[in-house]
Design an enzyme around this catalytic site. Structure first.
Site, PDB file in Angstrom:
ATOM      1  N   TYR A 146     -22.398  23.473 -38.076  1.00 21.67           N
ATOM      2  CA  TYR A 146     -22.074  24.212 -36.849  1.00 21.67           C
ATOM      3  C   TYR A 146     -21.071  23.425 -35.996  1.00 21.67           C
ATOM      4  CZ  TYR A 146     -22.830  26.010 -32.083  1.00 21.67           C
ATOM      5  OH  TYR A 146     -22.651  26.500 -30.807  1.00 21.67           O
ATOM      6  N   LYS A 150     -17.026  24.111 -35.072  1.00 21.59           N
ATOM      7  CA  LYS A 150     -16.500  24.241 -33.707  1.00 21.59           C
ATOM      8  C   LYS A 150     -15.273  23.343 -33.524  1.00 21.59           C
ATOM      9  CE  LYS A 150     -19.428  27.224 -31.984  1.00 21.59           C
ATOM     10  NZ  LYS A 150     -18.984  28.596 -31.681  1.00 21.59           N
ATOM     11  N   ILE A 191     -36.980  24.637 -23.161  1.00 20.90           N
ATOM     12  CA  ILE A 191     -37.357  25.193 -21.854  1.00 20.90           C
ATOM     13  C   ILE A 191     -38.397  26.291 -22.051  1.00 20.90           C
ATOM     14  CG2 ILE A 191     -36.541  26.424 -19.798  1.00 20.90           C
ATOM     15  CD1 ILE A 191     -33.719  25.286 -20.452  1.00 20.90           C
ATOM     16  N   ARG A 271     -41.013  10.383 -32.463  1.00 19.54           N
ATOM     17  CA  ARG A 271     -40.132  10.767 -33.577  1.00 19.54           C
ATOM     18  C   ARG A 271     -38.685  10.523 -33.156  1.00 19.54           C
ATOM     19  NH1 ARG A 271     -38.869  17.167 -33.975  1.00 19.54           N
ATOM     20  NH2 ARG A 271     -36.813  16.331 -34.326  1.00 19.54           N
TER      21      ARG A 271
END
Length: 310
Positions: A146, A150, A191, A271
């Site tokens: 991705y 871009k 969120i 992690r």
């Protein structure tokens, strides 16, 4: 004089549906080009009913379809993309839509001689930044298909500018959030996930120590930046669209706990995290677009919690 028409790929998605009303206020006509795999059909139908919006239900992977649908359009906004997490799970589809799709849209825009193309790039082109705030001239180190697509998209725009005079702006979106966003949106899903857990009385789970940060930009502010880029006098450059504020995940959790009005402590899950910190240098956005964000993270998150409660 006939109205100018804006061609918006992925216009039925989260960001597109916040940009379109602003364009309608400015008396543009809108042609949405979207395969509707993730589009909001109900909202699009409402917009089409206004008489100034049309939907072409097609896919950016088909160059002929893009070229034909763009006829008569004066401006282009290219939002159609495969999300960052999906690009890692399925690099083939990501390259197909994000790389081939980018080229189809840019080539058609250049052939049709549009006045301006605005490309939704991403802050992810920087990779893990060496310093904050992140400036447009910093080294780029995209990490996933991705992010790589871009960055390649920005390079392709430069090619069509040089070869055919295409006028473009690439907006490097930081962590976009706001009403209407799908819960699985990659960076900002944190969120919605935190809000859902807090509402059910569960503590949010934070990866690492919560020191990793994001630059959360409200979709209302971001949409205004897109319109500013469509109409700016200057062109042919990348521009950061963020707030310049890095909000750590631990800070975000505190803001959301307060907004929801619950009394829990987060759980920390040890992690590794991919990108440690993010904050945009928005000097160029101010100087070139005359744009700056108005909505603070606290305001935006409180509004999001209130909207979800309705």
């Amino acid at each position: 004089m006939s109205k100018k028409t804006v061609f918006i790929t992925g216009g039925a998605g989260f960001i597109g549906l916040h940009v379109i009303p602003l364009l309608l206020e400015k008396d543009y006509r809108i042609r949405i080009f979207d395969n509707m795999s993730r589009g909001d059909r109900g909202r699009v139908n409402e917009l089409v009913a206004t008489g100034n919006v049309e939907l072409v239900e097609q896919d950016v992977r088909y160059g002929g379809a893009v070229h034909n649908a763009m006829k008569g359009c004066s401006h282009v906004i290219h939002f159609a993309t495969v999300s960052i997490n999906k690009s890692q799970a399925d690099p083939y589809e990501s390259i197909d839509i994000n790389m081939v799709g980018n080229n189809n849209v840019f080539a058609a825009a250049a052939d049709h001689g549009v006045e301006r193309l605005v490309f939704a790039s991403s802050a992810s082109v920087y990779g893990d930044p060496k310093k904050l705030p992140m400036h447009e001239d910093d080294e780029l180190n995209p990490l996933t298909p991705y992010c790589i697509s871009k960055r390649a998209g920005e390079d392709l725009l430069g090619f069509y500018q040089r070869s055919k005079g295409l006028s473009w702006m690439a907006l490097r979106f930081f962590n976009v959030y706001g009403p209407g966003q799908k819960i699985e949106a990659y960076y900002t899903s944190v969120i919605n996930t935190f809000i859902q857990r807090l509402r059910s009385g569960q503590p949010p789970i934070i990866d690492g120590k919560g020191e990793q940060s994001m630059d959360f930009i409200h979709v209302t502010d971001l949409a205004k930046g897109v319109v500013a880029a469509l109409e700016s006098e200057q062109d042919n450059m990348p521009v950061n669209i963020g707030t310049g504020v890095d909000t750590s995940i631990a800070q975000l959790t505190k803001i959301l706990i307060q907004a929801v009005g619950t009394d829990v402590e987060p759980i920390f899950n040890p992690r590794d995290v991919l990108v440690s910190r993010r904050a945009a240098d928005i000097t160029r956005a101010r100087e070139v677009l005359g744009w700056e964000p108005q909505i603070t993270v606290e305001q935006g998150m409180n509004e999001l919690v209130k909207n979800q409660a309705r």
